[in-house]
Design a protein around this motif. Structure first.
Motif, PDB file in Angstrom:
ATOM      1  N   ALA A 337       0.830  -1.205   0.000  1.00  0.00           N
ATOM      2  CA  ALA A 337       0.000   0.000   0.000  1.00  0.00           C
ATOM      3  C   ALA A 337       0.865   1.256   0.000  1.00  0.00           C
ATOM      4  N   TYR A 338       1.893   1.268   0.832  1.00  0.00           N
ATOM      5  CA  TYR A 338       2.765   2.445   0.880  1.00  0.00           C
ATOM      6  C   TYR A 338       3.563   2.607  -0.416  1.00  0.00           C
ATOM      7  N   THR A 339       3.914   1.490  -1.060  1.00  0.00           N
ATOM      8  CA  THR A 339       4.615   1.637  -2.337  1.00  0.00           C
ATOM      9  C   THR A 339       3.682   2.203  -3.405  1.00  0.00           C
ATOM     10  N   TRP A 340       2.391   1.857  -3.331  1.00  0.00           N
ATOM     11  CA  TRP A 340       1.437   2.454  -4.272  1.00  0.00           C
ATOM     12  C   TRP A 340       1.347   3.968  -4.038  1.00  0.00           C
ATOM     13  N   LEU A 341       1.397   4.367  -2.783  1.00  0.00           N
ATOM     14  CA  LEU A 341       1.353   5.795  -2.468  1.00  0.00           C
ATOM     15  C   LEU A 341       2.562   6.502  -3.088  1.00  0.00           C
ATOM     16  N   VAL A 342       3.734   5.881  -2.976  1.00  0.00           N
ATOM     17  CA  VAL A 342       4.949   6.458  -3.556  1.00  0.00           C
ATOM     18  C   VAL A 342       4.854   6.467  -5.077  1.00  0.00           C
TER      19      VAL A 342
END
Length: 401
Positions: A337-342
């Motif tokens: 999820a955090y990589t999608w945000l990045v």
């Protein structure tokens, strides 16, 4: 400062706060040093910019894949593999650039280097959520500290590049970025906090779209897209303002103005971490207003003051956005999820740069660039502020921060 003392006492927190930031200095170094190196060796900015764009897009595309792997096997193995592979790829990129290899070879090396960048930001933020699972009142403070300290990357990174270029050459700056990433990533990966990763009791491997199917997460990505577009656009609009309104050394003034914008964000982030969390919609509205008002600034001094004040809205908005990821998305999907945000932020930032490049070249374009960037964030604010929207429903159904 008791809240920050509580964060510092968390297992492995000092490594996350200090080394976790230093390890990511490459984010603020590689693109600039690569641009300068390729311009120096090819004599053309167009080819250099193309390689830098490919580097960034490759990293954005590969990041969710690395995030899903980290959710399945733990962040430490993924960080170790990419922490070694990325510096090697940068070494290859330096070699082909200095040998003045054909553009397709340089672009290929840039793709490998971008795709192997360690998913440090996702791993660090996911770990903060895990460390504060039973301490929800500490989570916002931890993420505020992470967001504020992360600003150092964008201030110190370019300064290190400038120092290396003055004393040696751009290739040294790129090599320094490789060394910093290698050492920092390995230290973080072997740190107590990252090594404490354990599968959740209800762990299920993500399949298909993974966190993109979680209610509320896709609209949250829309807010990240809006912010990324505006940030990318500001990277063009502010230097363009300096060029239009400053007679002496406008390039340096433009860089200084962007720097003070980041300083305002960092200072407010530290303060915000000691306060109750606000609502994302209102915070994004503050960011939008702080950008829109720049269109009326009559001088570089006035713009600088407005940037410092307006920058204070950024870190709080990013902190709450990162906190909502931990609320909305199951723990078994946090890294992805955090990589999608990045990924969304990087891609939309690139789009903002391209769009504002077209806007500022037109008569009155600088004013319109600020207005477009502010309006983009305003749209994100409306998405987040809807009391019956998916973000609000998901956050209400989840455990409160």
């Amino acid at each position: 400062m008791r809240q920050y003392a509580a964060v510092w006492r968390l297992p492995g927190a000092p490594v996350l706060l200090i080394v976790g930031v230093l390890a990511r200095l490459g984010i603020g170094m590689v693109s600039l040093s690569l641009l300068l190196l390729l311009q120096q060796t090819t004599g053309r900015y167009a080819q250099a910019a193309a390689a830098c764009a490919v580097y960034a897009l490759a990293g954005a595309a590969a990041s969710p894949v690395a995030g899903r792997l980290a959710d399945r096997v733990g962040p430490a193995p993924v960080l170790i593999v990419t922490g070694v592979a990325h510096p090697l790829a940068l070494g290859l990129l330096i070699f082909v650039a200095l040998r003045e290899a054909p553009l397709p070879v340089i672009v290929g090396a840039a793709v490998v280097a971008g795709a192997t960048f360690p998913p440090l930001t996702a791993a660090v933020r996911g770990t903060w959520n895990a460390l504060t699972a039973d301490l929800p009142h500490v989570r916002v403070t931890a993420l505020a500290a992470e967001t504020a300290l992360f600003e150092i990357v964008f201030v110190a990174g370019p300064m290190l590049v400038a120092l290396c270029v003055v004393l040696w050459q751009p290739a040294v700056a790129l090599g320094a970025a490789a060394g910093i990433t290698l050492l920092g990533t390995l230290v973080v990966a072997r740190g107590r906090a990252i090594r404490s990763w354990r599968r959740h009791a209800d762990h299920t491997n993500a399949r298909g779209l993974g966190p993109l199917r979680v209610p509320g997460f896709a609209p949250l990505l829309v807010t990240a897209l809006a912010l990324g577009f505006a940030f990318g656009g500001m990277g063009v609009a502010v230097p363009a303002y300096a060029t239009a309104y400053v007679e002496h050394d406008p390039e340096s003034v433009g860089g200084l103005l962007l720097g003070v914008w980041g300083i305002g964000s960092a200072v407010s982030g530290i303060y915000f971490g000691t306060r109750p969390p606000g609502r994302l919609g209102w915070l994004l509205g503050g960011v939008a207003a702080s950008i829109l008002v720049l269109a009326a600034m009559p001088s570089a001094l006035a713009l600088g003051i407005a940037l410092v004040v307006g920058g204070a809205t950024i870190a709080p908005a990013l902190t709450v956005q990162n906190s909502l990821v931990g609320q909305i998305v199951p723990g078994s999907m946090l890294n992805e999820a955090y990589t999608w945000l990045v990924t969304v932020s990087v891609a939309s930032s690139a789009a903002g740069v391209a769009a504002m490049g077209l806007v500022v070249d037109r008569p009155g374009g600088v004013v319109w660039a600020f207005l477009v960037a502010g309006t983009a964030v305003g749209f994100g604010a409306l998405v987040a502020a809807n009391p019956r929207g998916a973000i609000a429903r998901a956050a209400t159904q989840a455990s409160p921060i």
